[in-house]
Design an enzyme around this catalytic site. Sequence first.
Site, PDB file in Angstrom:
ATOM      1  N   HIS A  40      31.715   9.758 -26.481  1.00 18.35           N
ATOM      2  CA  HIS A  40      32.156  11.114 -26.091  1.00 18.35           C
ATOM      3  C   HIS A  40      33.114  11.042 -24.897  1.00 18.35           C
ATOM      4  CE1 HIS A  40      30.907  15.596 -25.618  1.00 18.35           C
ATOM      5  NE2 HIS A  40      32.127  15.394 -25.150  1.00 18.35           N
ATOM      6  N   ASP A  93      30.878  11.900 -21.614  1.00 20.61           N
ATOM      7  CA  ASP A  93      31.653  13.156 -21.620  1.00 20.61           C
ATOM      8  C   ASP A  93      32.717  13.116 -20.513  1.00 20.61           C
ATOM      9  OD1 ASP A  93      32.719  15.542 -22.306  1.00 20.61           O
ATOM     10  OD2 ASP A  93      30.976  16.755 -21.794  1.00 20.61           O
TER      11      ASP A  93
HETATM   12  O1  DOR Z   1      32.574  20.064 -19.227  1.00 19.89           O
HETATM   13  C1  DOR Z   1      33.186  19.989 -20.281  1.00 19.89           C
HETATM   14  N1  DOR Z   1      34.492  19.642 -20.333  1.00 19.89           N
HETATM   15  N2  DOR Z   1      32.548  20.268 -21.436  1.00 19.89           N
HETATM   16  C2  DOR Z   1      33.196  20.355 -22.615  1.00 19.89           C
HETATM   17  O2  DOR Z   1      32.584  20.613 -23.609  1.00 19.89           O
HETATM   18  C3  DOR Z   1      34.675  20.204 -22.668  1.00 19.89           C
HETATM   19  C4  DOR Z   1      35.121  19.335 -21.558  1.00 19.89           C
HETATM   20  C5  DOR Z   1      36.613  19.293 -21.428  1.00 19.89           C
HETATM   21  O3  DOR Z   1      37.301  19.052 -22.429  1.00 19.89           O
HETATM   22  O4  DOR Z   1      37.120  19.452 -20.318  1.00 19.89           O
HETATM   23 ZN    ZN Z   2      33.208  16.778 -24.127  1.00 21.14          ZN
END
Ligand code: DOR
Ligand code: ZN
Length: 434
Positions: free
Chosen positions: A61, A298
Amino acid sequence: MKDDIRIVNARMWDGFSLVNLGFTLKGGRIARIAADSHLPEAERTFDAMGMAVFPGFIDSHVHLRDFGDSHKEDFLSGTGAAVAGGFTTVLDMPNTSPPVTTAPVLVERKQKARGMILSNVGFYSSPATIDDVGALSGAGSIAFKVYLASRLEGTIDYSNMAQLKNLMSRIRSEKGLLVIHAEDATFFLKKENAGIDYRPVKAETVAIDKVIEAANRTRCSVHIAHISTMRGLRKVTMAKMDGTDISCESSPHHSLLDQENTSMSSLTCCVPPLRSRSDREAVFAGIVNGSVEMIASDHAPHSLEEKQNEMVPGFPGLEVTLPLMLDMVSKGALTLKRLCELMISYPCARFNLKDRGEIREGYWGDFTIVNLKKKNRIRADKFHSKAKYSPFDGRDVTGSVYATFVKGRTAFLENSLVGTPGMGEVLEGNAIPS
Ligand code: DOR
Ligand code: ZN
């Protein structure tokens, strides 16, 4: 003909423990694994100096941005951050500018990445319509992603149950995997009143209910991105026990940070938001006990100006995730075996990555050399990502990445990027010819 490189003085992770074995590399792949004294000759010898050598870590991710958002991150800086963080393979999210919703965009994205990447990269897509699934699969989409709370520009509304089921049926027929950002926007509160808490727990749990129902109806394989709540995790665990093919991941921030131990600001703003201490503890417990199958960063870089002025959600994660989890191992909160399942074997199996995930003869020479004892302070100003800030900045951790090899070549060594742009592989996905 001699092999290319010999890795000696290694303590090699064999899937269960660290063992005194070395290996040689030839043509980018692992050629021979043996005790140092039995290794064949090679052009070059690399001394691991008694450090631990793991199969390359995999982050499923990551937002590499590039395209219209290259001021936030581009393929070179993002994969530089990846290898500096010990990852040899990352999977790139489709909420780019333009978004990856059709096969031509996916093809263009892969083409651009090809000359720039230091790690291997697989690409997600978010189908514009159900009819795009086949072409995206054929064009090498590694998996599919939908955002139930905020659909990507140009896609149909998958928060609609009928559409979600249609999508899942189609993905199932491709033997694909659907990754879901599970928040239901109908439960969001008014930002003006609720502030950072405008995306409540219920938004996640209701979305997870929907996903489980649709997955049960269609028998599609699904994966919940960045689970953040105790109740959401409980639902996923129960569904699994009922036979649903569902898995989930946690980010380091949702498992280590909460609203009590973190000073909340635009810098720590992310979605889903950081939760209560009990939610965070439940997610960490899930990491330990196996109900959370993966850790994924993430990695969501934004420019510092955007972060400070606009409350954009997300922050970089590639260069902190492995050190933070190694630190948990050093503190006895996680076993090394569990860490390797979470960050190597499970993502490798779930995303069906071929010839990776183990140090094994014939597999690609993707591996990460780690100094398990080295104490380090996380320094965001030293990140290779363009985004040089982190909610973990200043944290002391034990365990640090010494070197990262991608396809038999050194990408990162002793705090420096040493690889050649383009050395990483664009993963072709797992399209099943129809
Ligand atoms: O914190 C986040 N940033 N959550 C997401 O789902 C998208 C991501 C982003 O693309 O900046
Ligand atoms: Zn994400």
